[in-house]
Design a protein around this motif. Sequence first.
Motif, PDB file in Angstrom:
ATOM      1  N   ARG A 128       0.831  -1.210   0.000  1.00 18.38           N
ATOM      2  CA  ARG A 128       0.000   0.000   0.000  1.00 18.38           C
ATOM      3  C   ARG A 128       0.865   1.260   0.000  1.00 18.38           C
ATOM      4  N   ASP A 129       0.504   2.204  -0.863  1.00 21.88           N
ATOM      5  CA  ASP A 129       1.128   3.539  -0.866  1.00 21.88           C
ATOM      6  C   ASP A 129       2.656   3.474  -0.905  1.00 21.88           C
ATOM      7  N   ASP A 139       0.068   2.313  -4.899  1.00 18.51           N
ATOM      8  CA  ASP A 139       0.452   0.964  -4.485  1.00 18.51           C
ATOM      9  C   ASP A 139       1.520   0.393  -5.410  1.00 18.51           C
TER      10      ASP A 139
END
Length: 145
Positions: A128-129, A139
């Motif tokens: 994530r991120d 992502d």
Amino acid sequence: MQPLFRPLSFVDLDAMVTLEQAAHPYPWSRGLLGESFGGRYFTGSLWLGEQLLGYFIADRILDESTLMNICVAPAWQGKGLGRLLLEHYLRRCREQELTRLWLEVRASNGPALALYRACGYVESGRRRDYYQSASGREDAVLMQK
Ligand SMILES: CC(C)(COP(=O)(O)OP(=O)(O)OC[C@H]1O[C@@H](n2cnc3c(N)ncnc32)[C@H](O)[C@@H]1OP(=O)(O)O)[C@@H](O)C(=O)NCCC(=O)NCCS
């Protein structure tokens, strides 16, 4: 004239930096590209005469390999060279008996995701991120083959 494959070496660094900066919105630095020769790294590139059309950088550890970078010069994209380069990498992996293959790609990179899927990679997870992006963060898609 036929495009030819060959491994990269330090003398190719200037051409790599130019292609890297043209092809990637977030290019590797010259320093990072310069560390991609020898040791656990192996590379391949496609040339038309003196012109570098594309390259890949990968590493190998035991029976595993991670594809760390692959790019094609913008003017040459969409003509099948990315697939040729990826197939060349996969051949090099088979020759070295590297059987577990990994890569990470930005979730927004549709062309690369389509290429990897077409060559048999499947999504195995997400970070994530993970990457900086124009709209904040995005992502990383983890893929394996
Ligand atoms: C990703 C990249 C290497 C693909 O190289 P390419 O030479 O343009 O790709 P090809 O012409 O060989 O196309 C191979 C497959 O990729 C996919 N593809 C390529 N361009 C695409 C696009 N604009 N949209 C959707 N899929 C695309 C398709 O699946 C295509 O197969 P098809 O022609 O049978 O449909 C190239 O776009 C590139 O250098 N991008 C910038 C750097 C980058 O993002 N690298 C990957 C992350 S490190």
